[in-house]
Motif scaffolding. Structure first.
Motif, PDB file in Angstrom:
ATOM      1  N   LEU A  11      27.470  -4.110  22.655  1.00 36.99           N
ATOM      2  CA  LEU A  11      26.885  -5.042  21.686  1.00 36.99           C
ATOM      3  C   LEU A  11      27.928  -5.560  20.704  1.00 36.99           C
ATOM      4  O   LEU A  11      27.922  -6.743  20.339  1.00 36.99           O
ATOM      5  CB  LEU A  11      25.728  -4.377  20.942  1.00 36.99           C
ATOM      6  N   ALA A  12      28.830  -4.681  20.269  1.00 34.67           N
ATOM      7  CA  ALA A  12      29.890  -5.110  19.347  1.00 34.67           C
ATOM      8  C   ALA A  12      30.786  -6.150  20.001  1.00 34.67           C
ATOM      9  O   ALA A  12      31.166  -7.146  19.367  1.00 34.67           O
ATOM     10  CB  ALA A  12      30.705  -3.898  18.890  1.00 34.67           C
ATOM     11  N   THR A  13      31.130  -5.942  21.260  1.00 35.92           N
ATOM     12  CA  THR A  13      31.982  -6.904  21.979  1.00 35.92           C
ATOM     13  C   THR A  13      31.291  -8.259  22.098  1.00 35.92           C
ATOM     14  O   THR A  13      31.888  -9.294  21.808  1.00 35.92           O
ATOM     15  CB  THR A  13      32.339  -6.366  23.384  1.00 35.92           C
ATOM     16  N   ILE A  14      30.033  -8.235  22.504  1.00 37.50           N
ATOM     17  CA  ILE A  14      29.292  -9.491  22.665  1.00 37.50           C
ATOM     18  C   ILE A  14      29.155 -10.202  21.319  1.00 37.50           C
ATOM     19  O   ILE A  14      29.379 -11.413  21.216  1.00 37.50           O
ATOM     20  CB  ILE A  14      27.909  -9.229  23.300  1.00 37.50           C
ATOM     21  N   LYS A  15      28.811  -9.455  20.289  1.00 31.22           N
ATOM     22  CA  LYS A  15      28.665 -10.043  18.959  1.00 31.22           C
ATOM     23  C   LYS A  15      29.995 -10.629  18.480  1.00 31.22           C
ATOM     24  O   LYS A  15      30.036 -11.752  17.967  1.00 31.22           O
ATOM     25  CB  LYS A  15      28.173  -8.985  17.968  1.00 31.22           C
ATOM     26  N   ASN A  16      31.080  -9.895  18.644  1.00 31.12           N
ATOM     27  CA  ASN A  16      32.401 -10.386  18.232  1.00 31.12           C
ATOM     28  C   ASN A  16      32.799 -11.639  19.013  1.00 31.12           C
ATOM     29  O   ASN A  16      33.427 -12.545  18.452  1.00 31.12           O
ATOM     30  CB  ASN A  16      33.465  -9.298  18.383  1.00 31.12           C
ATOM     31  N   ASN A  17      32.436 -11.697  20.293  1.00 28.50           N
ATOM     32  CA  ASN A  17      32.746 -12.882  21.091  1.00 28.50           C
ATOM     33  C   ASN A  17      31.991 -14.109  20.582  1.00 28.50           C
ATOM     34  O   ASN A  17      32.538 -15.212  20.539  1.00 28.50           O
ATOM     35  CB  ASN A  17      32.444 -12.636  22.566  1.00 28.50           C
ATOM     36  N   VAL A  18      30.753 -13.912  20.166  1.00 25.31           N
ATOM     37  CA  VAL A  18      29.982 -15.029  19.599  1.00 25.31           C
ATOM     38  C   VAL A  18      30.587 -15.439  18.255  1.00 25.31           C
ATOM     39  O   VAL A  18      30.759 -16.628  17.978  1.00 25.31           O
ATOM     40  CB  VAL A  18      28.485 -14.656  19.460  1.00 25.31           C
ATOM     41  N   VAL A  19      30.936 -14.464  17.421  1.00 19.35           N
ATOM     42  CA  VAL A  19      31.551 -14.762  16.117  1.00 19.35           C
ATOM     43  C   VAL A  19      32.865 -15.517  16.312  1.00 19.35           C
ATOM     44  O   VAL A  19      33.132 -16.507  15.616  1.00 19.35           O
ATOM     45  CB  VAL A  19      31.764 -13.460  15.308  1.00 19.35           C
ATOM     46  N   ASP A  20      33.692 -15.084  17.265  1.00 23.56           N
ATOM     47  CA  ASP A  20      34.958 -15.767  17.531  1.00 23.56           C
ATOM     48  C   ASP A  20      34.733 -17.181  18.050  1.00 23.56           C
ATOM     49  O   ASP A  20      35.477 -18.102  17.698  1.00 23.56           O
ATOM     50  CB  ASP A  20      35.803 -14.965  18.524  1.00 23.56           C
ATOM     51  N   GLU A  68      39.717 -20.763  25.321  1.00 30.50           N
ATOM     52  CA  GLU A  68      39.503 -19.507  24.598  1.00 30.50           C
ATOM     53  C   GLU A  68      38.028 -19.106  24.642  1.00 30.50           C
ATOM     54  O   GLU A  68      37.699 -17.929  24.838  1.00 30.50           O
ATOM     55  CB  GLU A  68      39.989 -19.631  23.150  1.00 30.50           C
ATOM     56  N   ILE A  69      37.129 -20.065  24.483  1.00 32.97           N
ATOM     57  CA  ILE A  69      35.696 -19.785  24.559  1.00 32.97           C
ATOM     58  C   ILE A  69      35.341 -19.275  25.956  1.00 32.97           C
ATOM     59  O   ILE A  69      34.552 -18.335  26.099  1.00 32.97           O
ATOM     60  CB  ILE A  69      34.872 -21.038  24.187  1.00 32.97           C
ATOM     61  N   THR A  70      35.934 -19.859  26.979  1.00 36.16           N
ATOM     62  CA  THR A  70      35.686 -19.407  28.346  1.00 36.16           C
ATOM     63  C   THR A  70      36.145 -17.966  28.529  1.00 36.16           C
ATOM     64  O   THR A  70      35.459 -17.162  29.169  1.00 36.16           O
ATOM     65  CB  THR A  70      36.402 -20.337  29.344  1.00 36.16           C
ATOM     66  N   LYS A  71      37.292 -17.624  27.954  1.00 37.45           N
ATOM     67  CA  LYS A  71      37.775 -16.231  28.028  1.00 37.45           C
ATOM     68  C   LYS A  71      36.800 -15.288  27.325  1.00 37.45           C
ATOM     69  O   LYS A  71      36.532 -14.186  27.820  1.00 37.45           O
ATOM     70  CB  LYS A  71      39.162 -16.113  27.392  1.00 37.45           C
ATOM     71  N   LEU A  72      36.295 -15.699  26.182  1.00 40.75           N
ATOM     72  CA  LEU A  72      35.336 -14.865  25.450  1.00 40.75           C
ATOM     73  C   LEU A  72      34.061 -14.669  26.258  1.00 40.75           C
ATOM     74  O   LEU A  72      33.519 -13.560  26.324  1.00 40.75           O
ATOM     75  CB  LEU A  72      35.021 -15.493  24.092  1.00 40.75           C
ATOM     76  N   SER A  74      33.812 -14.831  29.537  1.00 34.02           N
ATOM     77  CA  SER A  74      34.163 -13.953  30.657  1.00 34.02           C
ATOM     78  C   SER A  74      34.254 -12.501  30.205  1.00 34.02           C
ATOM     79  O   SER A  74      33.842 -11.589  30.931  1.00 34.02           O
ATOM     80  CB  SER A  74      35.492 -14.377  31.286  1.00 34.02           C
ATOM     81  N   SER A  75      34.776 -12.284  29.011  1.00 29.73           N
ATOM     82  CA  SER A  75      34.868 -10.936  28.447  1.00 29.73           C
ATOM     83  C   SER A  75      33.470 -10.344  28.286  1.00 29.73           C
ATOM     84  O   SER A  75      33.240  -9.170  28.623  1.00 29.73           O
ATOM     85  CB  SER A  75      35.587 -10.980  27.098  1.00 29.73           C
ATOM     86  N   SER A  76      32.544 -11.138  27.806  1.00 27.50           N
ATOM     87  CA  SER A  76      31.163 -10.663  27.664  1.00 27.50           C
ATOM     88  C   SER A  76      30.580 -10.303  29.020  1.00 27.50           C
ATOM     89  O   SER A  76      29.904  -9.289  29.167  1.00 27.50           O
ATOM     90  CB  SER A  76      30.298 -11.730  26.989  1.00 27.50           C
ATOM     91  N   ASN A  77      30.858 -11.123  30.022  1.00 28.52           N
ATOM     92  CA  ASN A  77      30.351 -10.849  31.365  1.00 28.52           C
ATOM     93  C   ASN A  77      30.930  -9.552  31.920  1.00 28.52           C
ATOM     94  O   ASN A  77      30.215  -8.752  32.523  1.00 28.52           O
ATOM     95  CB  ASN A  77      30.654 -12.026  32.287  1.00 28.52           C
ATOM     96  N   ARG A  78      32.233  -9.344  31.714  1.00 27.13           N
ATOM     97  CA  ARG A  78      32.867  -8.113  32.213  1.00 27.13           C
ATOM     98  C   ARG A  78      32.285  -6.876  31.539  1.00 27.13           C
ATOM     99  O   ARG A  78      32.032  -5.861  32.181  1.00 27.13           O
ATOM    100  CB  ARG A  78      34.379  -8.160  31.985  1.00 27.13           C
ATOM    101  N   VAL A  79      32.066  -6.963  30.234  1.00 25.24           N
ATOM    102  CA  VAL A  79      31.521  -5.825  29.491  1.00 25.24           C
ATOM    103  C   VAL A  79      30.094  -5.520  29.929  1.00 25.24           C
ATOM    104  O   VAL A  79      29.707  -4.356  30.052  1.00 25.24           O
ATOM    105  CB  VAL A  79      31.597  -6.103  27.964  1.00 25.24           C
TER     106      VAL A  79
END
Length: 189
Positions: A11-20, A68-72, A74-79
């Motif tokens: 949840l922290a990763t997903i939230k941080n990705n949205v914030v970023d 950068e948004i695409t990387k974020l 993708s990061s959410s998907n991996r997590v």
């Protein structure tokens, strides 16, 4: 207890990705797609050159931010370890797309509002500002000739064509409704 910790990290990763992502979008809103130097009155050529240079810079910033948004994303998907075809992931993509569309719309609206302050005669009079653009009217053999051309049709030569470029600054978006079209390796589609 490990499961709770793992869910918290996800949840922290997903939230941080949205914030970023929102931070990237706010930078797009902060950096207008139109600028005017010190209340200067431009000839069409000067304005068009300055505008084209700025719009290329903004396109580059938006393209880089999009990557950068695409990387974020993708990061959410991996997590989450979820298939990209899964309905819950598609729902998340729609949620995420709405955030990006809202941010991009805010950037366009802010630019248009600024442009309006530079064109509105009442605002300019109150601020004791000069006109943005020098336009000449000539009578040539009983015909009115505007310089620069104000009508559409002469691609790249009219004021309307120049301002239409602001509307076209939507890489990755096919429209303001429906799902986001994300970039491919070759660039925004």
């Amino acid at each position: 207890m490990d499961s709770v910790k793992e869910v918290d990290e996800i949840l922290a990763t997903i939230k941080n990705n949205v914030v970023d992502t929102v931070k990237i979008l706010k930078s797009w809103e902060k950096n207008l797609m139109f600028e005017r130097k010190d209340g200067k009155t431009y000839t069409f050529e000067e304005l068009n050159d300055a505008f084209n240079q700025l719009i290329q810079q903004r396109h580059s910033e938006i393209r880089d931010g999009g990557k950068e948004i695409t990387k974020l994303l993708s990061s959410s998907n991996r997590v989450l370890k979820v298939s990209k075809a899964h309905a819950s992931w598609r729902a998340y993509i729609n949620y995420f797309s709405d955030i990006v569309i809202d941010g991009f719309s805010a950037a366009i609206i802010r630019t248009i509002r600024y442009l309006l302050t530079q064109l509105d005669p009442e605002v300019l009079t109150k601020a004791e500002g000069a006109p943005l653009l020098e336009i000449q009217l000539e009578l040539v053999q009983a015909q009115i000739v505007w310089k620069p051309e104000l009508a559409e049709g002469k691609v790249g030569k009219s004021v309307r064509d120049m301002l239409a470029k602001v509307r076209s600054t939507r890489p990755g978006l096919r429209g303001l409704r429906g799902p986001m079209v994300w970039p491919t390796d070759a660039g925004w589609v």
